[in-house]
Motif scaffolding. Structure first.
Motif, mmCIF file in Angstrom:
data_model
loop_
_atom_site.group_PDB
_atom_site.id
_atom_site.type_symbol
_atom_site.label_atom_id
_atom_site.label_comp_id
_atom_site.label_asym_id
_atom_site.label_seq_id
_atom_site.Cartn_x
_atom_site.Cartn_y
_atom_site.Cartn_z
ATOM 1 N N MET A 1 0.845 -1.188 0.000
ATOM 2 C CA MET A 1 0.000 0.000 0.000
ATOM 3 C C MET A 1 0.885 1.244 0.000
ATOM 4 N N CYS A 2 0.429 2.290 -0.617
ATOM 5 C CA CYS A 2 1.053 3.609 -0.656
ATOM 6 C C CYS A 2 0.363 4.386 -1.770
ATOM 7 N N THR A 3 0.342 5.694 -1.634
ATOM 8 C CA THR A 3 -0.155 6.567 -2.686
ATOM 9 C C THR A 3 0.869 7.660 -2.914
ATOM 10 N N GLY B 1 -12.832 3.690 -0.847
ATOM 11 C CA GLY B 1 -12.109 2.654 -0.117
ATOM 12 C C GLY B 1 -10.604 2.830 -0.185
ATOM 13 N N TYR B 2 -9.882 1.847 0.375
ATOM 14 C CA TYR B 2 -8.425 1.930 0.447
ATOM 15 C C TYR B 2 -7.716 0.976 -0.504
ATOM 16 N N THR B 3 -8.445 0.358 -1.437
ATOM 17 C CA THR B 3 -7.759 -0.456 -2.438
ATOM 18 C C THR B 3 -6.931 0.446 -3.338
ATOM 19 N N SER B 4 -5.953 -0.143 -4.003
ATOM 20 C CA SER B 4 -5.095 0.632 -4.892
ATOM 21 C C SER B 4 -5.880 1.344 -5.995
ATOM 22 N N ILE C 1 -4.667 16.657 -0.125
ATOM 23 C CA ILE C 1 -4.913 15.497 -0.989
ATOM 24 C C ILE C 1 -4.506 14.221 -0.264
ATOM 25 N N LEU C 2 -3.337 14.246 0.378
ATOM 26 C CA LEU C 2 -2.870 13.060 1.099
ATOM 27 C C LEU C 2 -3.823 12.680 2.227
ATOM 28 N N ASP C 3 -4.499 13.670 2.830
ATOM 29 C CA ASP C 3 -5.484 13.358 3.874
ATOM 30 C C ASP C 3 -6.522 12.356 3.375
ATOM 31 N N ASN C 4 -6.856 12.446 2.091
ATOM 32 C CA ASN C 4 -7.916 11.613 1.528
ATOM 33 C C ASN C 4 -7.471 10.192 1.209
ATOM 34 N N VAL C 5 -6.188 9.922 1.276
ATOM 35 C CA VAL C 5 -5.688 8.566 1.024
ATOM 36 C C VAL C 5 -4.857 8.052 2.196
ATOM 37 N N THR C 6 -4.850 8.792 3.304
ATOM 38 C CA THR C 6 -4.149 8.381 4.516
ATOM 39 C C THR C 6 -4.970 7.293 5.228
ATOM 40 N N ILE C 7 -4.301 6.212 5.617
ATOM 41 C CA ILE C 7 -4.977 5.060 6.218
ATOM 42 C C ILE C 7 -4.775 5.076 7.736
ATOM 43 N N PRO C 8 -5.841 5.269 8.527
ATOM 44 C CA PRO C 8 -5.713 5.231 9.988
ATOM 45 C C PRO C 8 -5.445 3.804 10.476
ATOM 46 N N LYS C 9 -4.847 3.705 11.640
ATOM 47 C CA LYS C 9 -4.623 2.398 12.249
ATOM 48 C C LYS C 9 -5.947 1.715 12.560
ATOM 49 N N VAL D 1 -8.193 0.176 10.490
ATOM 50 C CA VAL D 1 -9.263 0.055 9.497
ATOM 51 C C VAL D 1 -8.879 -0.856 8.334
ATOM 52 N N ASN D 2 -7.617 -1.298 8.295
ATOM 53 C CA ASN D 2 -7.147 -2.120 7.184
ATOM 54 C C ASN D 2 -6.216 -3.204 7.740
ATOM 55 N N ILE D 3 -6.746 -4.409 7.928
ATOM 56 C CA ILE D 3 -6.006 -5.510 8.551
ATOM 57 C C ILE D 3 -5.576 -6.508 7.483
ATOM 58 N N LYS D 4 -4.290 -6.876 7.480
ATOM 59 C CA LYS D 4 -3.761 -7.832 6.516
ATOM 60 C C LYS D 4 -4.117 -9.264 6.935
ATOM 61 N N ASN D 5 -3.921 -10.201 6.018
ATOM 62 C CA ASN D 5 -4.269 -11.605 6.282
ATOM 63 C C ASN D 5 -3.497 -12.188 7.461
ATOM 64 N N ASP D 6 -2.290 -11.677 7.701
ATOM 65 C CA ASP D 6 -1.498 -12.194 8.816
ATOM 66 C C ASP D 6 -1.826 -11.498 10.137
ATOM 67 N N GLY D 7 -2.806 -10.614 10.127
ATOM 68 C CA GLY D 7 -3.219 -9.924 11.336
ATOM 69 C C GLY D 7 -2.532 -8.597 11.585
ATOM 70 N N SER D 8 -1.522 -8.268 10.799
ATOM 71 C CA SER D 8 -0.826 -7.000 10.989
ATOM 72 C C SER D 8 -1.688 -5.848 10.483
ATOM 73 N N ILE D 9 -1.462 -4.668 11.040
ATOM 74 C CA ILE D 9 -2.252 -3.488 10.704
ATOM 75 C C ILE D 9 -1.505 -2.673 9.659
ATOM 76 N N ASP D 10 -2.098 -2.546 8.498
ATOM 77 C CA ASP D 10 -1.528 -1.720 7.438
ATOM 78 C C ASP D 10 -2.040 -0.293 7.635
ATOM 79 N N PHE D 11 -1.124 0.647 7.823
ATOM 80 C CA PHE D 11 -1.524 2.030 8.058
ATOM 81 C C PHE D 11 -0.467 2.968 7.496
#
Length: 328
Positions: free
Chosen positions: A1-3, A219-222, A252-260, A262-272
């Motif tokens: 993830m990144c924008t 959403g937060y998909t690419s 602009i970055l505010d609109n694609v910033t991912i809070p802790k 809200v986006n959990i990876k399959n291994d349980g880690s938090i992508d933010f």
């Protein structure tokens, strides 16, 4: 993830901006790599021709995720899952680099995109794990310079390709050409409300302001972040001063910033979003904003920094601060 995105303000300053979104705590800091600094890639010594600043970490050798050099040549790397392809072995008469070493080479050697186009065939990226992660990071790169020209570097065919970027935005997989085609699905987006329409004798009206943005993905998909960033970049008011331009980029970055959380990876880690950065390639200024704080930290390249003997890391206070206006 990144924008990531580029933007030229009304003050004629050109910016490269990015969010750094990751599930593993990278612990990066702003760091200046000086001119004539010797570093190793694949056990081969390389000396930087140009000095630069970006966010990175010392892993025996420095690994940077983004940066701008003294010529205003700037680059950011983003995850390119299931798409990036690298060589299995080194090639003779090539600069053999692991993907995570590529930015160090680019910023230390390139003056502008014109030179990049001429020299990109010198580089051969190989399957080499980054020590911190224990695997080969699949990456692609967005690059710009003082002219405002923007390109994408992708190795989806096994060879590094330079692709023109007419919209100044890059996110993650699929490949960049797919994202451009996907914009065709959003022709109806506009900043103005739609006009009233009649269905038979019944008139339908917008509920309120913002009707023209109906269908803008949230959403937060690419693909969703790409469309959202492209729409905002194309229409944002950049103001009249450099500061107003930088503020617009952060909006602009505010609109694609991912809070802790809200986006959990399959291994349980938090992508933010671990940090955000806006690079002013006109003034050679690096603006850094960590997740924990609303404060923006600024570092400007100058001859003193560029002529240091060793890399210089910058510590910062990431605690959240507020200004109490009730105190007099």
């Amino acid at each position: 993830m990144c924008t990531s995105l580029t933007l030229t303000s009304n003050a004629q300053h050109h910016f490269l901006a990015r969010t750094m979104d990751f599930g593993f705590q990278l612990e990066g800091k702003p760091v200046v790599i000086p001119r004539n600094y010797t570093w190793k890639h694949q056990k081969v010594e390389q000396k930087t021709k140009y000095g630069f600043i970006g966010t990175g970490r010392n892993l025996g050798e420095y690994f940077l995720a983004d940066g701008v050099n003294e010529n205003g040549f700037a680059v950011a790397e983003l995850y390119f899952l299931n798409e990036a392809k690298y060589g299995d072995t080194e090639q003779e008469n090539k600069v053999n680099l692991a993907p995570h070493e590529f930015i160090m080479w680019l910023l230390g050697q390139m003056k502008d995109i014109s030179e990049l186009r001429e020299r990109i065939t010198e580089v051969h990226l190989i399957e080499e794990a980054i020590p911190m992660l224990g695997f080969v990071p699949p990456l692609h790169f967005i690059v710009t310079d003082k002219t405002g020209e923007t390109v994408v570097l992708e190795s989806d065919s096994g060879e590094m390709l330079v692709k023109d970027n007419p919209v100044g935005v890059m996110t993650n997989s699929p490949d960049f050409d797919w994202h451009l085609k996907n914009l065709n699905n959003y022709l109806s987006l506009q900043p103005n409300n739609f006009t009233n329409k009649k269905i038979g004798n019944y008139e339908i009206k917008p509920f309120g302001q913002g009707a023209g943005t109906f269908g803008l993905p949230g959403g937060y998909t690419s693909p969703e972040r790409f469309v959202r960033a492209a729409y905002l970049r194309a229409l944002v008011d950049t103001g009249e001063t450099v500061g107003e331009g930088i503020n617009s980029v952060f909006k602009i970055l505010d609109n694609v910033t991912i809070p802790k959380g809200v986006n959990i990876k399959n291994d349980g880690s938090i992508d933010f979003t671990q940090y955000r950065a806006v690079l002013d390639v006109t003034d050679l200024t690096y603006c850094f904003n960590p997740y924990e704080s609303q404060e923006i930290f600024k570092i400007t390249l100058n001859d003193t920094l560029l002529n240091e003997k060793q890399p210089l890391e910058f510590d910062y206070d990431s605690s959240f601060k507020m200004t109490d206006l009730s105190r007099r």
